[in-house]
Write a protein that holds these residues in place. Structure first.
Motif, PDB file in Angstrom:
ATOM      1  N   PRO A  90       0.839  -1.207   0.000  1.00 56.06           N
ATOM      2  CA  PRO A  90       0.000   0.000   0.000  1.00 56.06           C
ATOM      3  C   PRO A  90       0.871   1.253   0.000  1.00 56.06           C
ATOM      4  N   ALA A  91       0.258   2.386   0.137  1.00 55.36           N
ATOM      5  CA  ALA A  91       0.995   3.634  -0.007  1.00 55.36           C
ATOM      6  C   ALA A  91       2.043   3.835   1.084  1.00 55.36           C
ATOM      7  N   ASP A  92       1.761   3.395   2.322  1.00 56.45           N
ATOM      8  CA  ASP A  92       2.674   3.721   3.412  1.00 56.45           C
ATOM      9  C   ASP A  92       3.634   2.589   3.759  1.00 56.45           C
ATOM     10  N   CYS A  93       3.193   1.325   3.714  1.00 51.39           N
ATOM     11  CA  CYS A  93       4.085   0.225   4.071  1.00 51.39           C
ATOM     12  C   CYS A  93       3.550  -1.070   3.463  1.00 51.39           C
ATOM     13  N   TRP A  94       4.403  -2.086   3.440  1.00 51.32           N
ATOM     14  CA  TRP A  94       4.011  -3.376   2.870  1.00 51.32           C
ATOM     15  C   TRP A  94       3.060  -4.100   3.821  1.00 51.32           C
ATOM     16  N   GLN A  95       2.124  -4.828   3.235  1.00 51.52           N
ATOM     17  CA  GLN A  95       1.150  -5.598   3.998  1.00 51.52           C
ATOM     18  C   GLN A  95       1.291  -7.068   3.642  1.00 51.52           C
TER      19      GLN A  95
END
Length: 306
Positions: free
Chosen positions: A290-295
């Motif tokens: 995603p935009a802020d960190c990996w999921q």
């Protein structure tokens, strides 16, 4: 004891023949031959299809066994593509561990020439990186198997001239040849590798250009397995892995301590990242960025390759 003269055709050898297709589980094997069914080759559509036929230690006079088994493979419909390689192990027992440092020095001097003779495809170089001065220096400080292995991703641990194989099975492994099921091409590769090992064992200084190296060894300068064209989609997969590596390295360490990226590829719900954690076992995770960190979306149902 090193150096000493040993005729090249008195050395024993083994061959690992990677291929795709066919019916490897049903192949009738000669005594001592082994079929590995869990290799990493892929077919032209990107599906797992890897097998590796492994010879027992053979004498040069026993090389017709190769012709017999290659004919059986071809009759089953086995074939080659860019993901297949050919590895030759040469027994170095006549010299023992004293042969290791001369092999490393010979690699530093002429590995590029040997690679050029064997026409290693650009994509296969990932699986047979060069011996470096750092490898030599590490071995001088600590003469053991681990010093001869390259650090980094799992596919790059074994050098193209893999002297670490001495500690596994008493051989040096030459990993440069492209895949083939052609009898004469394999025989030429085996002979070249035998002549190379014998020359190093004799203490000879070998030239650094392909033609001169072949002449010095008494080997043919051509007729080795040609590189097989690589499709665009596979090159894009390699580019994706290279781009992802610096991004996912930290996450890999958190998921599996001492784990290293083996491969990455897009799947329907994200990016599948396969991690090796020793012993050859692969553990696969599907990640989504995603935009802020990996999921982390999910872990694969079972370890791949275990």
């Amino acid at each position: 004891m090193w150096p000493q003269h040993v005729q090249w055709n008195e050395l024993r050898f083994g061959v690992e023949i990677e291929f795709i297709g066919g019916r490897p589980a049903e192949l009738e094997l000669l005594p001592g031959w082994v079929m590995a069914l869990d290799e990493e080759q892929i077919d032209d559509a990107g599906e797992p299809s890897g097998s590796e036929l492994q010879t027992p230690p053979l004498a040069w006079a026993e090389r017709d066994q190769l012709r017999v088994m290659l004919a059986r493979l071809r009759e089953q419909g086995a074939r080659m593509n860019w993901s297949c390689g050919l590895h030759v192990h040469v027994g170095i027992e006549p010299w023992g561990e004293a042969m290791i440092l001369p092999l490393v020095e010979a690699a530093l001097a002429c590995q590029d020439a040997l690679q050029a003779l064997l026409r290693t495809s650009k994509e296969r170089l990932f699986y047979c990186p060069p011996v470096t001065e750092a490898v030599r220096d590490a071995y001088l400080r600590s003469p053991r198997r681990e010093s001869l292995c390259r650090t980094g991703r799992p596919q790059s641990h074994r050098c193209g001239i893999n002297a670490a194989a001495w500690y596994d099975n008493g051989t040096v492994e030459i990993r440069y040849a492209n895949g083939t099921l052609a009898d004469d091409e394999i025989m030429r590769v085996v002979e070249l590798c035998l002549r190379f090992a014998a020359a190093v064992g004799e203490g000879r200084r070998l030239p650094a250009t392909p033609g001169e190296l072949a002449a010095a060894l008494g080997a043919v300068p051509d007729g080795y397995p040609p590189p097989i064209p690589v499709p665009r989609w596979y090159r894009e997969r390699l580019w994706l892995e290279d781009a992802l590596l610096p991004i996912v390295e930290g996450m890999i360490g958190r998921l599996l301590p001492r784990g290293e990226l083996h491969h990455a590829l897009p799947v329907e719900d994200g990016i599948l990242v396969a991690i090796e954690q020793g012993g050859g076992n692969l553990y696969s995770y599907v990640l989504k960025p995603p935009a802020d960190c990996w999921q982390i979306v999910r872990q694969a149902d079972k370890p791949a390759g275990s």
